[in-house]
Design a protein around this motif. Structure first.
Motif, PDB file in Angstrom:
ATOM      1  N   LYS A 187       0.819  -1.218   0.000  1.00  0.00           N
ATOM      2  CA  LYS A 187       0.000   0.000   0.000  1.00  0.00           C
ATOM      3  C   LYS A 187       0.851   1.266   0.000  1.00  0.00           C
ATOM      4  O   LYS A 187       0.381   2.329  -0.409  1.00  0.00           O
ATOM      5  N   GLU A 188       2.079   1.137   0.483  1.00  0.00           N
ATOM      6  CA  GLU A 188       2.959   2.302   0.562  1.00  0.00           C
ATOM      7  C   GLU A 188       3.838   2.450  -0.679  1.00  0.00           C
ATOM      8  O   GLU A 188       4.497   3.473  -0.855  1.00  0.00           O
ATOM      9  N   LEU A 189       3.829   1.434  -1.543  1.00  0.00           N
ATOM     10  CA  LEU A 189       4.663   1.460  -2.744  1.00  0.00           C
ATOM     11  C   LEU A 189       4.014   2.284  -3.839  1.00  0.00           C
ATOM     12  O   LEU A 189       2.784   2.370  -3.947  1.00  0.00           O
ATOM     13  N   ASN A 190       4.838   2.880  -4.682  1.00  0.00           N
ATOM     14  CA  ASN A 190       4.356   3.496  -5.912  1.00  0.00           C
ATOM     15  C   ASN A 190       3.985   2.367  -6.874  1.00  0.00           C
ATOM     16  O   ASN A 190       4.833   1.606  -7.322  1.00  0.00           O
ATOM     17  N   HIS A 191       2.690   2.244  -7.171  1.00  0.00           N
ATOM     18  CA  HIS A 191       2.222   1.097  -7.932  1.00  0.00           C
ATOM     19  C   HIS A 191       2.759   1.063  -9.356  1.00  0.00           C
ATOM     20  O   HIS A 191       2.973  -0.015  -9.920  1.00  0.00           O
ATOM     21  N   SER A 192       2.941   2.233  -9.958  1.00  0.00           N
ATOM     22  CA  SER A 192       3.487   2.260 -11.315  1.00  0.00           C
ATOM     23  C   SER A 192       4.892   1.669 -11.324  1.00  0.00           C
ATOM     24  O   SER A 192       5.255   0.877 -12.197  1.00  0.00           O
ATOM     25  N   GLU A 193       5.691   2.029 -10.318  1.00  0.00           N
ATOM     26  CA  GLU A 193       7.049   1.501 -10.226  1.00  0.00           C
ATOM     27  C   GLU A 193       7.027   0.009  -9.912  1.00  0.00           C
ATOM     28  O   GLU A 193       7.839  -0.765 -10.441  1.00  0.00           O
ATOM     29  N   TRP A 194       6.079  -0.410  -9.063  1.00  0.00           N
ATOM     30  CA  TRP A 194       5.964  -1.832  -8.712  1.00  0.00           C
ATOM     31  C   TRP A 194       5.606  -2.653  -9.942  1.00  0.00           C
ATOM     32  O   TRP A 194       6.206  -3.711 -10.205  1.00  0.00           O
ATOM     33  N   ARG A 195       4.666  -2.166 -10.744  1.00  0.00           N
ATOM     34  CA  ARG A 195       4.252  -2.933 -11.924  1.00  0.00           C
ATOM     35  C   ARG A 195       5.323  -2.947 -13.006  1.00  0.00           C
ATOM     36  O   ARG A 195       5.332  -3.842 -13.858  1.00  0.00           O
ATOM     37  N   GLN A 196       6.213  -1.954 -12.992  1.00  0.00           N
ATOM     38  CA  GLN A 196       7.332  -1.991 -13.923  1.00  0.00           C
ATOM     39  C   GLN A 196       8.273  -3.148 -13.610  1.00  0.00           C
ATOM     40  O   GLN A 196       9.013  -3.609 -14.484  1.00  0.00           O
ATOM     41  N   ALA A 197       8.245  -3.613 -12.365  1.00  0.00           N
ATOM     42  CA  ALA A 197       9.109  -4.726 -11.961  1.00  0.00           C
ATOM     43  C   ALA A 197       8.452  -6.077 -12.217  1.00  0.00           C
ATOM     44  O   ALA A 197       9.024  -7.118 -11.908  1.00  0.00           O
ATOM     45  N   ILE A 198       7.216  -6.069 -12.772  1.00  0.00           N
ATOM     46  CA  ILE A 198       6.464  -7.307 -12.994  1.00  0.00           C
ATOM     47  C   ILE A 198       6.398  -7.621 -14.488  1.00  0.00           C
ATOM     48  O   ILE A 198       6.088  -6.760 -15.309  1.00  0.00           O
ATOM     49  N   SER A 199       6.724  -8.856 -14.821  1.00  0.00           N
ATOM     50  CA  SER A 199       6.463  -9.364 -16.173  1.00  0.00           C
ATOM     51  C   SER A 199       5.317 -10.358 -16.053  1.00  0.00           C
ATOM     52  O   SER A 199       5.419 -11.349 -15.310  1.00  0.00           O
ATOM     53  N   TRP A 200       4.226 -10.071 -16.769  1.00  0.00           N
ATOM     54  CA  TRP A 200       3.000 -10.850 -16.572  1.00  0.00           C
ATOM     55  C   TRP A 200       2.582 -11.516 -17.879  1.00  0.00           C
ATOM     56  O   TRP A 200       2.564 -10.884 -18.945  1.00  0.00           O
ATOM     57  N   VAL A 201       2.236 -12.787 -17.774  1.00  0.00           N
ATOM     58  CA  VAL A 201       1.695 -13.531 -18.922  1.00  0.00           C
ATOM     59  C   VAL A 201       0.431 -14.231 -18.443  1.00  0.00           C
ATOM     60  O   VAL A 201       0.484 -15.056 -17.523  1.00  0.00           O
ATOM     61  N   GLY A 202      -0.713 -13.887 -19.056  1.00  0.00           N
ATOM     62  CA  GLY A 202      -1.982 -14.467 -18.640  1.00  0.00           C
ATOM     63  C   GLY A 202      -2.422 -15.599 -19.534  1.00  0.00           C
ATOM     64  O   GLY A 202      -1.774 -15.937 -20.525  1.00  0.00           O
ATOM     65  N   GLN A 203      -3.577 -16.181 -19.188  1.00  0.00           N
ATOM     66  CA  GLN A 203      -4.071 -17.321 -19.958  1.00  0.00           C
ATOM     67  C   GLN A 203      -4.781 -16.895 -21.233  1.00  0.00           C
ATOM     68  O   GLN A 203      -4.869 -17.657 -22.191  1.00  0.00           O
ATOM     69  N   ASN A 204      -5.304 -15.665 -21.251  1.00  0.00           N
ATOM     70  CA  ASN A 204      -5.957 -15.150 -22.455  1.00  0.00           C
ATOM     71  C   ASN A 204      -5.166 -13.947 -22.946  1.00  0.00           C
ATOM     72  O   ASN A 204      -5.362 -12.830 -22.466  1.00  0.00           O
ATOM     73  N   PRO A 205      -4.227 -14.155 -23.867  1.00  0.00           N
ATOM     74  CA  PRO A 205      -3.367 -13.045 -24.308  1.00  0.00           C
ATOM     75  C   PRO A 205      -4.187 -11.931 -24.932  1.00  0.00           C
ATOM     76  O   PRO A 205      -4.987 -12.166 -25.846  1.00  0.00           O
ATOM     77  N   LEU A 206      -3.998 -10.738 -24.437  1.00  0.00           N
ATOM     78  CA  LEU A 206      -4.718  -9.577 -24.953  1.00  0.00           C
ATOM     79  C   LEU A 206      -3.751  -8.711 -25.751  1.00  0.00           C
ATOM     80  O   LEU A 206      -2.812  -8.145 -25.201  1.00  0.00           O
ATOM     81  N   LEU A 207      -3.984  -8.651 -27.047  1.00  0.00           N
ATOM     82  CA  LEU A 207      -3.195  -7.786 -27.914  1.00  0.00           C
ATOM     83  C   LEU A 207      -4.034  -6.574 -28.269  1.00  0.00           C
ATOM     84  O   LEU A 207      -5.210  -6.706 -28.615  1.00  0.00           O
ATOM     85  N   VAL A 208      -3.412  -5.403 -28.189  1.00  0.00           N
ATOM     86  CA  VAL A 208      -4.151  -4.169 -28.429  1.00  0.00           C
ATOM     87  C   VAL A 208      -4.163  -3.858 -29.919  1.00  0.00           C
ATOM     88  O   VAL A 208      -3.372  -4.401 -30.706  1.00  0.00           O
ATOM     89  N   HIS A 209      -5.059  -2.960 -30.303  1.00  0.00           N
ATOM     90  CA  HIS A 209      -5.176  -2.548 -31.695  1.00  0.00           C
ATOM     91  C   HIS A 209      -3.877  -1.862 -32.127  1.00  0.00           C
ATOM     92  O   HIS A 209      -3.448  -0.873 -31.539  1.00  0.00           O
ATOM     93  N   GLY A 210      -3.227  -2.393 -33.146  1.00  0.00           N
ATOM     94  CA  GLY A 210      -1.965  -1.830 -33.616  1.00  0.00           C
ATOM     95  C   GLY A 210      -1.151  -2.891 -34.330  1.00  0.00           C
ATOM     96  O   GLY A 210      -1.681  -3.912 -34.781  1.00  0.00           O
ATOM     97  N   THR A 211       0.147  -2.676 -34.433  1.00  0.00           N
ATOM     98  CA  THR A 211       1.021  -3.632 -35.108  1.00  0.00           C
ATOM     99  C   THR A 211       1.599  -4.618 -34.099  1.00  0.00           C
ATOM    100  O   THR A 211       1.505  -4.430 -32.885  1.00  0.00           O
ATOM    101  N   ILE A 212       2.214  -5.679 -34.640  1.00  0.00           N
ATOM    102  CA  ILE A 212       2.889  -6.641 -33.769  1.00  0.00           C
ATOM    103  C   ILE A 212       4.008  -5.952 -33.002  1.00  0.00           C
ATOM    104  O   ILE A 212       4.219  -6.195 -31.802  1.00  0.00           O
ATOM    105  N   TYR A 213       4.715  -5.057 -33.669  1.00  0.00           N
ATOM    106  CA  TYR A 213       5.796  -4.309 -33.016  1.00  0.00           C
ATOM    107  C   TYR A 213       5.252  -3.485 -31.847  1.00  0.00           C
ATOM    108  O   TYR A 213       5.848  -3.467 -30.768  1.00  0.00           O
ATOM    109  N   ASP A 214       4.116  -2.821 -32.060  1.00  0.00           N
ATOM    110  CA  ASP A 214       3.508  -2.026 -30.988  1.00  0.00           C
ATOM    111  C   ASP A 214       3.159  -2.899 -29.793  1.00  0.00           C
ATOM    112  O   ASP A 214       3.314  -2.484 -28.636  1.00  0.00           O
ATOM    113  N   ASN A 215       2.673  -4.109 -30.052  1.00  0.00           N
ATOM    114  CA  ASN A 215       2.258  -4.985 -28.961  1.00  0.00           C
ATOM    115  C   ASN A 215       3.452  -5.533 -28.185  1.00  0.00           C
ATOM    116  O   ASN A 215       3.382  -5.675 -26.962  1.00  0.00           O
ATOM    117  N   ILE A 216       4.545  -5.836 -28.879  1.00  0.00           N
ATOM    118  CA  ILE A 216       5.725  -6.340 -28.179  1.00  0.00           C
ATOM    119  C   ILE A 216       6.337  -5.253 -27.312  1.00  0.00           C
ATOM    120  O   ILE A 216       6.805  -5.500 -26.190  1.00  0.00           O
TER     121      ILE A 216
END
Length: 590
Positions: free
Chosen positions: A414-443
């Motif tokens: 609760k005391e951590l800066n969440h943006s900085e905390w999430r920068q330290a996380i690499s996440w892979v889920g079961q349903n890959p969500l790719l955003v509208h754009g190119t493959i390069y943009d998504n990577i």
């Protein structure tokens, strides 16, 4: 909608206008200047006609007055143009602020809360309902001031010439807002019902559109089309109700304005033929006086009529504001964002003590839980469906509120800066969500500054380059929403490459191979095995045959942690042993 709620919503709307006070004042100021020019225009026009008709002055001697008249008309046009510009800027600035309030609130409530309602509902809230407030701030609020200022200016110009005409104006003016209020009593309610119907239709339509393939396969397309038709019929009915009130309001305003102007015209008609001899301070009524006041008569009521025309904008804004204010004021626990920096982000160690994961509404989802994840340790999280695994992950990601303690490298989450905390996380889920754009943009989604060589390298390590290079445009291949144009296995390999490029020290793997075929599963697992080396890893999996490679296994059931230890130690007893026996039985049956 009760009157108190309407007053509260109106007060909230007006409080938002303080953010664009400068634009609002400029719009009102130009409107007031236009009113002053209007009096001058009426005086010049009446003077010209009086001199031509009564005094028979040569028209060429009035050239200066004609030029002045055209200049005033031009200046009024400029004032009207400026009013529109400044009014639009006022509404735009406030709309952007309100939309940002909604987005900030959505961010604070987190993905877990957002998934509780259809996506179409949020789209309606953020887009349509905020847009419906434009006319309230751009037109209605400035017109409220002008509907008082301009009639007062005209009264000051009329009373010195004829007190009877001024008295007629003064007595008939309240009729317009009075009947406007009477007609508009149900307008806010009608608009509120209209927005509710729009939200339902938007959510219903968007969800059915996403599941169109499933509906067709189960032969439910026609039945759902009937449901959409019913929802659209309700919306059409609510919309026509709003339009009916708007047209009725305009008709009432036009009627009373016309009656009031007609009374003034009748008074001057009888005064000119000598039937009425009052109101002129003992001075004979001249053509100039009559024309001047008759020209101003419709303009005296015009600001009130405009206010009535824009009154439906107020009703629309109140109807839209109800859902927005209700959402902004909803009582839900938020995952607070701290300000402390993450210590030693290259190595992540997590300590969980007496953790109770809560829903945004405060309902307990899992817990109490107590466990540690050491730096560079690979931990598996298993359990039957509904055991609370996803809730635990959401709490670790900072998406759900909690009681107890989650410490990351010794600092409370609760005391951590969440943006900085999430920068330290690499996440892979079961349903890959790719955003509208190119493959390069998504990577490069998590690392936009990455160089092409880095992108190519992680794509190669994730076995994504083998299909990317076969595409006509390669890394510039366009990907539609929800991974459109790619298979699930290809999308998952792009998601793995994206996580690699982010270079997080804490990997969260949520069923990364759940929807993959055997070949894609093998490739994804190989790439993940290499990627998580020397990194702290928490993997949720139903594939129990993968657990032997993990350093430790956490087993959850009914929101509680029932087993915690090395696979070889806890696989001989308890829930994990039961799960393994059922898995072995299914394998034998197969």
């Amino acid at each position: 909608m009760d009157k108190q709620l309407q007053r509260d919503l109106t007060k909230w709307l007006k409080s938002q206008s303080k953010l664009a006070k400068r634009w609002l004042l400029l719009s009102v100021g130009l409107g007031f200047m236009s009113g002053l020019l209007l009096v001058g225009q009426a005086a010049l026009l009446a003077s010209i006609l009086h001199q031509l008709i009564i005094e028979h002055v040569d028209k060429y001697s009035l050239i200066n007055q004609f030029v002045g008249l055209f200049i005033i008309i031009g200046l009024r046009a400029l004032c009207s143009w400026g009013r529109e510009i400044f009014g639009y800027r006022c509404g735009e600035q406030i709309r952007l602020h309100i939309r940002q309030l909604i987005l900030n609130r959505l961010q604070s409530l987190g993905p877990a809360y957002i998934k509780g309602k259809p996506a179409g509902t949020w789209a309606s809230l953020v887009l349509e309902q905020v847009e419906e407030m434009q006319d309230f701030f751009a037109r209605y609020l400035p017109q409220m001031s002008l509907s008082v200022l301009i009639p007062v200016v005209i009264l000051f110009a009329v009373f010195p010439l004829n007190w009877a005409a001024g008295l007629i104006f003064l007595l008939t003016a309240p009729l317009v807002p009075l009947f406007m209020a009477l007609v508009g009593l149900g307008a806010a309610d009608a608009n509120r019902r209209n927005f509710k119907a729009l939200q339902r239709l938007s959510g219903h339509f968007y969800d059915r559109l996403q599941g169109l393939s499933t509906l067709r396969l189960f032969d439910r397309a026609e039945a759902e089309a009937e449901n959409l038709h019913a929802a659209s019929h309700v919306l059409r009915k609510r919309t026509m109700e709003v339009l009916r009130l708007a047209f009725l309001s305009s008709a009432v305003l036009e009627f009373f304005s016309a009656i009031s102007v007609a009374i003034v015209a009748v008074y001057f008609g009888f005064a000119f033929i000598g039937e009425l001899n009052f109101g002129n301070y003992g001075i004979p009524i001249s053509l100039f006086t009559g024309l001047f006041i008759l020209v101003l008569a419709p303009e005296f009521y015009q600001p009130l009529r405009d206010l009535g025309t824009f009154y439906h904008a107020k009703a629309q804004a109140i109807g839209a504001a109800e859902s927005i204010v209700e959402f902004l004021n909803i009582e839900a626990d938020e995952m607070t964002d701290g300000s402390k920096a993450l210590a030693n982000p290259e190595k992540i160690q997590i300590s969980v003590t007496d953790l109770e994961v809560l829903s945004p509404e405060g309902q307990k989802l899992a817990g109490p839980l107590t466990f540690d994840i050491n730096a560079n340790e690979h931990v598996a999280l298993v359990g039957p469906s509904g055991a609370g695994k996803t809730s635990l992950l959401n709490a670790l990601l900072g998406f759900l509120p909690y009681h107890g303690s989650i410490k990351v490298n010794g600092i409370e989450l609760k005391e951590l800066n969440h943006s900085e905390w999430r920068q330290a996380i690499s996440w892979v889920g079961q349903n890959p969500l790719l955003v509208h754009g190119t493959i390069y943009d998504n990577i490069t989604l998590g690392n936009p500054l990455a160089e092409q060589a880095q992108v190519t390298q992680v794509a190669k390590e994730a076995y994504a380059d083998e299909f990317i290079n076969r595409l006509e445009k390669g890394y510039q291949h366009h990907v539609g929403d929800r991974s459109g144009g790619l298979s699930v296995g290809q999308a998952q390999r792009i998601a793995v490459a994206r996580a690699m490029l982010q270079q997080g020290a804490f990997w969260i793997l949520d069923e990364p191979t759940a929807s993959l075929d055997a070949n894609s599963e093998r490739l994804v697992l190989e790439s993940l095995d290499r990627a998580v080396q020397q990194h702290t890893t928490l993997m949720v999996s139903h594939r129990l045959d993968q657990l032997h490679a993990m350093d430790r296994v956490l087993v959850m059931e009914n929101g509680k942690l029932v087993q915690n230890g090395a696979f070889t130690e806890i696989s001989q007893y308890g829930l994990l042993a039961d799960m393994l026996s059922h898995t072995d039985k299914r394998d034998l049956d197969a």
